[in-house]
Design an enzyme around this catalytic site. Sequence first.
Site, PDB file in Angstrom:
ATOM      1  N   CYS A   1       0.861  -1.182   0.000  1.00 23.84           N
ATOM      2  CA  CYS A   1       0.000   0.000   0.000  1.00 23.84           C
ATOM      3  C   CYS A   1       0.898   1.232   0.000  1.00 23.84           C
ATOM      4  CB  CYS A   1      -0.884   0.048   1.246  1.00 23.84           C
ATOM      5  SG  CYS A   1      -1.400  -1.548   1.885  1.00 23.84           S
TER       6      CYS A   1
ATOM      7  N   GLU B   1      -7.575   8.624   1.901  1.00 20.43           N
ATOM      8  CA  GLU B   1      -7.035   8.257   0.596  1.00 20.43           C
ATOM      9  C   GLU B   1      -8.122   7.915  -0.407  1.00 20.43           C
ATOM     10  OE1 GLU B   1      -2.647   6.614   1.716  1.00 20.43           O
ATOM     11  OE2 GLU B   1      -4.205   5.089   1.465  1.00 20.43           O
TER      12      GLU B   1
END
Length: 249
Positions: free
Chosen positions: A108, A171
Amino acid sequence: MHSIQFRHGLSRCLGRYFTSSLAKPMTSTNLDPVQEESLKENCLLVDRNDKVVGVASKKECHLVKKDGSLPLHRAFSVFLFDQKGDLLLQKRASTKITYPNCFTNTCCSHPIHDVYGEQDEENAIGVIRAAQRRLNYELGISRNQIPVDKFKYLTRIIYKDVGDGVWGEHELDYILFIQTQVDLNPNLNEVSELHYVSKENLPALLPTLSGPLTPWFELILKYKLFLWWNNLNNLDAFKDHVNITILEK
């Protein structure tokens, strides 16, 4: 030189993992110098339609403001499967500034404004280039084993989590799947454990893990992961490059 021990055949773990004694406990006033340096990287700020509206440092993007807000920025989550269909999970190192010692999907991170080609948007190629770069950096996977044309860009999600109240996430996250065999040589400043786990064994593995899940992985696991995992051979049918889903706890 630090060595990594590879263990297997542990039924409790239902998979394979690496362990490391390199990582040291972190405090808010004693940031790991490598991780602190990475806070200078510039992320892409976006609106809720994924239009780039500016640039901000990783530090600015992840520091929780007094009102609990965080800038929305572009990110990605990679789910890497081997040829058997087992998913590679990682445990984030204790040196990580955000969500240390948490288990999560394979990789990630963020496309970086200052890295050539990672701003390119057609077919999410910039995000995929960033994913290839980070898989190489975090897990030591050769770029030749993860060419950009092997990645499948499924969809985008938005999530927010204030973390420990100091460092958090907000995000717009590209979901990337890739199925291939890879050689692993993890960066111990990034990763402390790696597990390959089957779809059938994942529910039994979760309660045995030595740390919590990251909030984004927990949300993806709750809402979407098994649908996609059940259709690894037919992922094109589940692509949605139009809608952006907001995932909430």
